[in-house]
Scaffold this active site. Structure first.
Site, short mmCIF file in Angstrom:
data_model
loop_
_atom_site.label_atom_id
_atom_site.label_comp_id
_atom_site.label_asym_id
_atom_site.label_seq_id
_atom_site.Cartn_x
_atom_site.Cartn_y
_atom_site.Cartn_z
CB SER A 98 -0.88 -0.01 1.12
OG SER A 98 -1.22 1.34 1.31
CE1 TYR A 117 -3.67 -2.84 5.91
CE2 TYR A 117 -3.13 -0.38 5.34
CZ TYR A 117 -3.38 -1.56 4.76
OH TYR A 117 -3.64 -1.83 3.41
CE LYS A 174 -1.40 -4.46 3.39
NZ LYS A 174 -1.70 -5.80 2.71
N GLY A 194 -4.25 11.43 11.40
CA GLY A 194 -3.43 10.60 10.62
C GLY A 194 -3.52 10.93 9.04
P1 NAD Z 1 -11.00 -7.33 1.35
O1 NAD Z 1 -11.02 -7.56 2.87
O2 NAD Z 1 -11.95 -7.10 0.51
O3 NAD Z 1 -9.95 -8.54 0.88
C1 NAD Z 1 -9.20 -9.19 1.58
C2 NAD Z 1 -9.63 -10.74 1.75
O4 NAD Z 1 -8.72 -11.45 2.69
C3 NAD Z 1 -11.11 -10.97 2.46
O5 NAD Z 1 -11.67 -11.79 1.33
C4 NAD Z 1 -10.75 -11.60 3.80
O6 NAD Z 1 -12.02 -12.57 3.92
C5 NAD Z 1 -9.62 -12.32 3.34
N1 NAD Z 1 -8.77 -12.84 4.54
C6 NAD Z 1 -8.29 -11.85 5.64
N2 NAD Z 1 -7.67 -12.56 6.49
C7 NAD Z 1 -7.49 -13.59 6.01
C8 NAD Z 1 -6.76 -14.93 6.51
N3 NAD Z 1 -5.83 -14.67 7.48
N4 NAD Z 1 -6.73 -16.19 5.83
C9 NAD Z 1 -7.43 -16.15 4.58
N5 NAD Z 1 -8.16 -14.96 4.16
C10 NAD Z 1 -8.13 -13.89 4.77
O7 NAD Z 1 -9.67 -6.33 0.92
P2 NAD Z 1 -9.35 -5.87 -0.33
O8 NAD Z 1 -9.69 -4.32 -0.73
O9 NAD Z 1 -9.75 -6.58 -1.60
O10 NAD Z 1 -7.69 -5.61 -0.12
C11 NAD Z 1 -6.96 -6.59 -0.59
C12 NAD Z 1 -5.18 -6.42 -0.26
O11 NAD Z 1 -4.76 -5.23 -0.76
C13 NAD Z 1 -5.09 -6.33 1.46
O12 NAD Z 1 -4.16 -7.02 1.70
C14 NAD Z 1 -5.08 -4.86 1.61
O13 NAD Z 1 -4.54 -4.43 2.80
C15 NAD Z 1 -4.56 -4.42 0.24
N6 NAD Z 1 -4.62 -3.13 0.03
C16 NAD Z 1 -6.00 -2.76 -0.11
C17 NAD Z 1 -6.28 -1.32 -0.43
C18 NAD Z 1 -7.71 -0.84 -0.47
O14 NAD Z 1 -8.03 0.47 -0.31
N7 NAD Z 1 -8.57 -1.60 -0.71
C19 NAD Z 1 -5.28 -0.27 -0.68
C20 NAD Z 1 -3.93 -0.89 -0.44
C21 NAD Z 1 -3.80 -2.16 -0.06
C1 UD1 Z 2 -6.93 5.10 3.91
C2 UD1 Z 2 -6.05 4.61 4.79
C3 UD1 Z 2 -4.82 4.11 4.25
C4 UD1 Z 2 -5.17 2.85 3.06
C5 UD1 Z 2 -6.36 3.44 2.24
C6 UD1 Z 2 -6.90 2.57 1.47
C7 UD1 Z 2 -6.39 5.92 6.84
C8 UD1 Z 2 -6.00 7.31 7.47
N1 UD1 Z 2 -5.49 5.64 5.50
O1 UD1 Z 2 -6.25 6.03 3.16
O2 UD1 Z 2 -4.03 3.56 5.19
O3 UD1 Z 2 -3.96 2.41 2.41
O4 UD1 Z 2 -7.55 3.91 2.94
O5 UD1 Z 2 -7.70 2.85 0.23
O6 UD1 Z 2 -7.64 5.33 7.02
N2 UD1 Z 2 -13.01 11.41 3.57
C9 UD1 Z 2 -13.77 12.11 3.87
N3 UD1 Z 2 -15.00 11.48 4.40
C10 UD1 Z 2 -15.06 10.26 4.70
C11 UD1 Z 2 -13.90 9.53 4.18
C12 UD1 Z 2 -12.90 10.19 3.83
O7 UD1 Z 2 -13.56 13.31 3.76
O8 UD1 Z 2 -16.07 9.68 5.43
C13 UD1 Z 2 -11.48 11.92 2.86
C14 UD1 Z 2 -10.31 11.51 3.70
O9 UD1 Z 2 -10.06 12.54 4.69
C15 UD1 Z 2 -9.17 11.78 2.63
C16 UD1 Z 2 -10.11 11.25 1.49
O10 UD1 Z 2 -11.26 11.21 1.43
O11 UD1 Z 2 -8.77 12.85 2.29
C17 UD1 Z 2 -9.86 9.67 1.15
O12 UD1 Z 2 -10.15 8.88 2.27
P1 UD1 Z 2 -9.95 7.27 2.17
O13 UD1 Z 2 -10.74 6.75 1.12
O14 UD1 Z 2 -10.16 6.90 3.69
O15 UD1 Z 2 -8.48 7.03 1.91
P2 UD1 Z 2 -7.17 7.48 2.62
O16 UD1 Z 2 -7.19 8.48 3.59
O17 UD1 Z 2 -6.52 7.86 1.32
#
Ligand code: NAD
Ligand code: UD1
Length: 336
Positions: free
Chosen positions: A124, A148, A152, A293
């Site tokens: 991430s 979190y 990572k 944060g």
């Molecule tokens: P998500 O929660 O939809 O998918 C993660 C999946 O992992 C879920 O289906 C959950 O059931 C499964 N899981 C969790 N713990 C597990 C375990 N111990 N064993 C087996 N399965 C398990 O999340 P996502 O948005 O699809 O994210 C996927 C990956 O990408 C995650 O590692 C997340 O940290 C990373 N990531 C996501 C975002 C985002 O904004 N969505 C941003 C940056 C990184």
């Molecule tokens: C958040 C996580 C980041 C993670 C990412 C995944 C935090 C502090 N950071 O990032 O670690 O990798 O999600 O996508 O949680 N906002 C509003 N109102 C809301 C929600 C969000 O104004 O109800 C604003 C936030 O202040 C930010 C933007 O929208 O400026 C995006 O927010 P969000 O979707 O939560 O993503 P990140 O903060 O970038």
């Protein structure tokens, strides 16, 4: 290629499963369903026209993972499985380290035992901590501001050590920016339980009338309109980035960190405006105080992905909003 997707029924995993399958890969999904439902299996089967093998299990079950790698003759793993809510990680750090760090150790043990040495890891942009300069390239110093992010970061460091210990490993840490949007069918997308933590699902629920208004976290940032700016990337572009990463790993060895972002930032108010256009609904909002944060701006330098993967994000903000809205409407109709 035979590819195991841990966390495969989750948001990003399910979209990646569709893309990989349509490119001719054999995909097996592995998930403990802690944050997803097996109903998604039917949806992705409907999209691609064939069923996906699914193993319900935890990544900390090394034996089950090893058997799965062996019985499906896996060539590579994409490791999505993990917990991802920042606030929850502050309250429950042990759960986060157990799921994310211990889960990855277990996966590495299983891979090592089966001599499967190609791994794509879901990292991430959070590993950059507070941006010291923008756009963020992969050489930007890394740090973490919550458990979190730290999980990572630890995993990235661990994977670096693994790659230097044995030159047979091929590892890509993909640093996602802000994944949003849904598959164009509207069948799969992001449907968080309870109050959404992230902006896009929150906006979608307000547009749908499920919530009365969006709280905008701060309007006094040094940005164009005072609200936070992020690099939103369409989940289908992100999914295609994983296919490109797998392809890249067939041609190289070692550890690599690669940003997956668009390089363009949008403010919260720009997101609200784009969503209103895509949905033809009003998204009422109210300014509230900053969220602890949060940073003012965060966007990628996506050059390395272009060079190494021959991949760039190609879908527009309108595509992101329109596909989110299509999915939101299917959820309202009882879709998933
Ligand atoms: P998500 O929660 O939809 O998918 C993660 C999946 O992992 C879920 O289906 C959950 O059931 C499964 N899981 C969790 N713990 C597990 C375990 N111990 N064993 C087996 N399965 C398990 O999340 P996502 O948005 O699809 O994210 C996927 C990956 O990408 C995650 O590692 C997340 O940290 C990373 N990531 C996501 C975002 C985002 O904004 N969505 C941003 C940056 C990184
Ligand atoms: C958040 C996580 C980041 C993670 C990412 C995944 C935090 C502090 N950071 O990032 O670690 O990798 O999600 O996508 O949680 N906002 C509003 N109102 C809301 C929600 C969000 O104004 O109800 C604003 C936030 O202040 C930010 C933007 O929208 O400026 C995006 O927010 P969000 O979707 O939560 O993503 P990140 O903060 O970038």
């Amino acid at each position: 290629m035979n590819v195991l997707l841990t966390g495969g029924t989750g948001y990003i995993g399910s979209h990646t499963a569709v893309v990989l399958s349509q490119l001719g890969h054999e995909v097996v999904l592995y998930d403990n369903l802690s944050n997803s439902s097996d109903a998604v299996l039917e949806k992705i089967a409907q999209i691609v026209g064939q069923d996906f093998p699914f193993v319900r299990g935890d990544v900390r079950d090394t034996e089950l993972l090893r058997n799965t790698l062996a019985s499906h003759s896996m060539d590579a793993v994409i490791h999505f499985a993990g917990l991802k809510a920042v606030g929850e990680s502050v309250a429950k750090p042990v759960d986060y380290y157990a799921n994310n760090v211990q889960g990855t150790i277990s996966l590495l043990q299983a891979m090592q035992a089966q001599q499967v040495k190609s791994l794509v890891f879901s990292s991430s942009a959070t590993v950059y901590g507070q941006p010291q300069y923008l756009p963020l390239d992969e050489n930007h110093p890394t740090s973490a501001t919550n458990p979190y992010g730290r999980s990572k970061l630890y995993i990235e460091e661990m994977l670096k050590d693994v790659a230097s210990s044995d030159h047979g490993w091929r590892i890509a840490c993909l640093r996602y920016f802000n994944p949003v949007g849904a598959h164009q069918s509207g069948l799969i997308g992001e449907n968080p339980n309870g109050l959404p933590n992230n902006l896009m699902p929150y906006i979608a629920q307000v547009a749908a009338g499920q919530r009365s208004e969006l709280g905008v976290f701060g309007d006094d940032y040094p940005t164009n309109d005072g609200t936070g700016v992020r690099d939103y990337i369409h989940v289908m572009d992100l999914a295609e980035g994983h296919a490109a990463a797998l392809d890249f790993l067939t041609k190289t060895t070692g550890w690599h960190a690669i940003n997956l972002g668009t390089g363009k930032g949008y403010s919260v108010l720009e997101m609200v405006g784009a969503f209103e256009r895509a949905s033809s609904r009003k998204v009422p909002y109210r300014m509230t105080s900053r969220r602890a944060g949060d940073v003012a701006e965060c966007y990628a330098n996506p050059k390395r992905a272009g060079e190494l993967f021959k991949w760039t994000a190609r879908r527009s903000l309108d595509d992101m909003c329109a596909s989110t809205w299509r999915f939101q409407q299917s959820v309202e109709l009882g879709g998933s």
